[in-house]
Design a protein around this motif. Structure first.
Motif, PDB file in Angstrom:
ATOM      1  N   LEU A   6      24.646  47.047 -11.214  1.00  0.00           N
ATOM      2  CA  LEU A   6      23.429  46.407 -11.724  1.00  0.00           C
ATOM      3  C   LEU A   6      23.770  45.554 -12.936  1.00  0.00           C
ATOM      4  CD1 LEU A   6      19.888  47.873 -11.961  1.00  0.00           C
ATOM      5  CD2 LEU A   6      20.839  46.684 -13.944  1.00  0.00           C
ATOM      6  N   ARG A   7      23.302  44.315 -12.917  1.00  0.00           N
ATOM      7  CA  ARG A   7      23.534  43.368 -14.014  1.00  0.00           C
ATOM      8  C   ARG A   7      22.217  43.022 -14.681  1.00  0.00           C
ATOM      9  NH1 ARG A   7      25.076  36.945 -13.263  1.00  0.00           N
ATOM     10  NH2 ARG A   7      25.039  36.377 -15.491  1.00  0.00           N
ATOM     11  N   ILE A   8      22.139  43.221 -15.986  1.00  0.00           N
ATOM     12  CA  ILE A   8      20.971  42.831 -16.768  1.00  0.00           C
ATOM     13  C   ILE A   8      21.239  41.456 -17.376  1.00  0.00           C
ATOM     14  CG2 ILE A   8      19.580  43.349 -18.815  1.00  0.00           C
ATOM     15  CD1 ILE A   8      20.044  46.315 -18.252  1.00  0.00           C
ATOM     16  N   PHE A   9      20.261  40.572 -17.268  1.00  0.00           N
ATOM     17  CA  PHE A   9      20.388  39.220 -17.793  1.00  0.00           C
ATOM     18  C   PHE A   9      19.800  39.160 -19.196  1.00  0.00           C
ATOM     19  CE2 PHE A   9      20.737  38.775 -13.287  1.00  0.00           C
ATOM     20  CZ  PHE A   9      21.634  37.737 -13.099  1.00  0.00           C
ATOM     21  N   GLY A  10      20.633  38.783 -20.143  1.00  0.00           N
ATOM     22  CA  GLY A  10      20.175  38.588 -21.505  1.00  0.00           C
ATOM     23  C   GLY A  10      20.248  39.847 -22.350  1.00  0.00           C
ATOM     24  N   ALA A  11      20.827  39.690 -23.535  1.00  0.00           N
ATOM     25  CA  ALA A  11      20.860  40.769 -24.524  1.00  0.00           C
ATOM     26  C   ALA A  11      20.606  40.153 -25.897  1.00  0.00           C
ATOM     27  CB  ALA A  11      22.201  41.495 -24.492  1.00  0.00           C
TER      28      ALA A  11
ATOM     29  N   ALA B 127       9.771  43.860 -24.163  1.00  0.00           N
ATOM     30  CA  ALA B 127       9.981  44.871 -23.117  1.00  0.00           C
ATOM     31  C   ALA B 127      10.031  44.255 -21.716  1.00  0.00           C
ATOM     32  CB  ALA B 127       8.906  45.941 -23.202  1.00  0.00           C
ATOM     33  N   VAL B 128      11.020  43.393 -21.512  1.00  0.00           N
ATOM     34  CA  VAL B 128      11.247  42.718 -20.231  1.00  0.00           C
ATOM     35  C   VAL B 128      12.721  42.880 -19.867  1.00  0.00           C
ATOM     36  CG1 VAL B 128      11.256  40.506 -19.017  1.00  0.00           C
ATOM     37  CG2 VAL B 128       9.417  41.025 -20.632  1.00  0.00           C
ATOM     38  N   ILE B 129      12.986  43.293 -18.629  1.00  0.00           N
ATOM     39  CA  ILE B 129      14.367  43.408 -18.164  1.00  0.00           C
ATOM     40  C   ILE B 129      14.495  42.656 -16.848  1.00  0.00           C
ATOM     41  CG2 ILE B 129      16.223  44.954 -17.464  1.00  0.00           C
ATOM     42  CD1 ILE B 129      14.893  47.160 -19.073  1.00  0.00           C
ATOM     43  N   SER B 130      15.290  41.593 -16.866  1.00  0.00           N
ATOM     44  CA  SER B 130      15.615  40.873 -15.631  1.00  0.00           C
ATOM     45  C   SER B 130      16.989  41.339 -15.158  1.00  0.00           C
ATOM     46  CB  SER B 130      15.615  39.364 -15.866  1.00  0.00           C
ATOM     47  OG  SER B 130      14.293  38.879 -15.980  1.00  0.00           O
ATOM     48  N   PHE B 131      17.113  41.585 -13.852  1.00  0.00           N
ATOM     49  CA  PHE B 131      18.353  42.186 -13.363  1.00  0.00           C
ATOM     50  C   PHE B 131      18.596  41.824 -11.906  1.00  0.00           C
ATOM     51  CE2 PHE B 131      14.955  45.123 -12.351  1.00  0.00           C
ATOM     52  CZ  PHE B 131      15.290  45.640 -11.112  1.00  0.00           C
ATOM     53  N   LEU B 132      19.821  42.017 -11.480  1.00  0.00           N
ATOM     54  CA  LEU B 132      20.210  41.943 -10.081  1.00  0.00           C
ATOM     55  C   LEU B 132      21.144  43.100  -9.784  1.00  0.00           C
ATOM     56  CD1 LEU B 132      20.932  38.130  -9.479  1.00  0.00           C
ATOM     57  CD2 LEU B 132      19.049  39.485  -8.515  1.00  0.00           C
ATOM     58  N   VAL B 133      21.158  43.512  -8.527  1.00  0.00           N
ATOM     59  CA  VAL B 133      22.116  44.512  -8.058  1.00  0.00           C
ATOM     60  C   VAL B 133      23.104  43.804  -7.145  1.00  0.00           C
ATOM     61  CG1 VAL B 133      22.418  46.591  -6.662  1.00  0.00           C
ATOM     62  CG2 VAL B 133      20.508  46.437  -8.281  1.00  0.00           C
ATOM     63  N   GLU B 134      24.373  43.987  -7.425  1.00  0.00           N
ATOM     64  CA  GLU B 134      25.417  43.313  -6.660  1.00  0.00           C
ATOM     65  C   GLU B 134      25.268  43.595  -5.161  1.00  0.00           C
ATOM     66  OE1 GLU B 134      30.324  43.055  -6.565  1.00  0.00           O
ATOM     67  OE2 GLU B 134      29.293  44.432  -7.935  1.00  0.00           O
ATOM     68  N   GLY B 135      25.245  42.511  -4.370  1.00  0.00           N
ATOM     69  CA  GLY B 135      25.146  42.643  -2.920  1.00  0.00           C
ATOM     70  C   GLY B 135      23.734  42.721  -2.391  1.00  0.00           C
ATOM     71  N   ALA B 136      22.736  42.713  -3.280  1.00  0.00           N
ATOM     72  CA  ALA B 136      21.337  42.825  -2.835  1.00  0.00           C
ATOM     73  C   ALA B 136      20.562  41.594  -3.282  1.00  0.00           C
ATOM     74  CB  ALA B 136      20.698  44.083  -3.406  1.00  0.00           C
TER      75      ALA B 136
END
Length: 418
Positions: free
Chosen positions: A334-339, A345-354
């Motif tokens: 899982l990759r979270i975009f932005g730090a 309270a916002v988390i944008s993310f992707l899961v590798e392969g999905a």
């Protein structure tokens, strides 16, 4: 009309029964696909407490009439309730009520500024500065104005953490720049921009500033007077109010100088075929019958948020964000975009392969509501080199137990997709 809830202790650290607060939101008790609803899409629209729903219902049941039109009892009650909402919003934002234009939302508010302030003033050789993280509502109107006036658009970029490159932004604020438009809080990354500092820099250079406060107003204390911008726009439905409501705050001198955006009833003093005398601001910009019940509901939402306390809301959501960030960071792939340095309270993310849409669809079957897509922020997606992300956006009515269930659901569906 409904009686607002009693304020809690003024101390932001005072204990709050968050389970009781959550119980104020009827929709959060329902099930989706046979699972308890876990609503993590508050950046899209906030859920409504019972007091807001009841205020709208009460208006239609007992007070329904048009505003500023009739001297009968219902007309007077409707006008008092509508203008009362304007007064509540003014106090909430620390501005004067006669500087608040009530409108359908941030999109309308920004277009009002684009067409009534910018279009008559900009020309070839002028420039507008935007940022990479803007919502389309704070990009497209300026592109349309630029096309019609010959002005150009310059873009302030981000650093690797998702913070605005402040040095790069300052370098863009050259003499030809007439307007700087930026978001207070990114709807994708949660980045909280230092708008007070930025507006101060722009003002020193004679540059007018517009701040999109859609993602700030529901989640943190606001003092527009302290920010020092020229225009501030927000949307009511994101701050637990009804859809179709919003606010444009503008400095009085701008409102006085700007021509009307839409013509019709209420925005006039006198109409003759030889010409029209327009109403005083803000009514000059409020043509036609407004969303009266909606603003009654928004006034009730302001009562609710104010009674709870915006500092307490901000602290609660920060605790939820920290917990959720740790939980998601522990998931393989899982990759979270932005730090950014300061984050809402916002988390944008992707899961590798999905794919983002596949992940969101399967999470919905687990009862988890998140957003997937470009989030009306194509230029930001291009910055990260992805077509879409998933986005979980938290609010004070969420729980730590929901975050645990959310993380478990991601891990479950991840195994099905990768």
């Amino acid at each position: 009309m409904n009686v607002p809830p009693a304020p809690l202790s003024a101390d932001p650290a005072a204990a709050v029964d968050w389970a009781r607060v959550r119980a104020d939101f009827p929709v959060l008790t329902r099930e989706v696909h046979g699972k308890p609803l876990i609503y993590l899409d508050s950046a899209n629209t906030g859920q409504k407490p019972a007091s807001v729903i009841e205020a709208v219902d009460d208006f239609y049941r007992r007070h329904n009439a048009n505003v500023s039109r009739a001297v009968h009892a219902l007309g007077t009650e409707a006008t008092e309730a509508y203008e009362g909402a304007r007064g509540k919003l003014a106090k909430f934002l620390n501005v004067r009520a006669d500087e608040l234009v009530l409108c359908s939302g941030t999109t309308f508010a920004i277009n009002l500024v684009a067409y009534s302030w910018a279009l008559p003033r900009l020309g070839p050789g002028d420039a507008i500065v935007l940022t990479r993280m803007e919502h389309h509502a704070n990009i497209v109107p300026w592109q349309l104005v630029a096309q019609r006036t010959g002005a150009t658009i310059k873009v302030a970029e981000l650093d690797d953490r998702g913070d605005l490159d402040l040095e790069g932004l300052r370098a863009l604020l050259t003499p030809e720049v007439k307007l700087l438009a930026l978001t207070h809080v990114s709807n994708v990354l949660g980045t909280v921009n230092p708008v007070r500092e930025i507006c101060r820099e722009a003002r020193r250079r004679g540059i007018v500033t517009l701040v999109d406060g859609s993602q700030a107003a529901p989640h943190r204390p606001l003092d527009i007077a302290a920010i020092g911008c020229d225009f501030y726009a927000l949307t009511g439905h994101k701050m637990s109010g009804p859809t179709g409501t919003g606010v444009l705050w503008a400095r009085r001198e701008h409102l006085e100088a700007m021509p009307p955006f839409i013509g019709g009833g209420e925005m006039i003093k006198e109409v003759r075929f030889e010409g029209t005398v327009f109403n005083d601001p803000p009514h000059k910009f409020e043509a036609g019958t407004p969303n009266i019940a909606g603003f009654v509901g928004l006034g009730a939402a302001v009562d609710y948020l104010s009674a709870l306390g915006m500092a307490r809301i901000e602290a609660r959501e920060q605790a939820l964000l920290d917990y959720a960030t740790a939980a998601l960071s522990a998931i393989d792939g899982l990759r979270i975009f932005g730090a950014p340095k300061e984050k809402a309270a916002v988390i944008s993310f992707l899961v590798e392969g999905a794919h983002a849409h596949d992940l969101a669809t399967l999470l919905d079957l687990e009862g988890v509501a998140i957003r997937s897509g470009h989030h009306c922020a194509h230029p930001l997606m291009q910055h990260f080199g992805v077509p879409a992300t998933c986005r979980a956006s938290l609010a004070f009515y969420n729980t730590f137990e929901e975050i645990d269930a959310f993380a478990a659901a991601i891990d479950k569906v991840r195994r099905l997709l990768v």
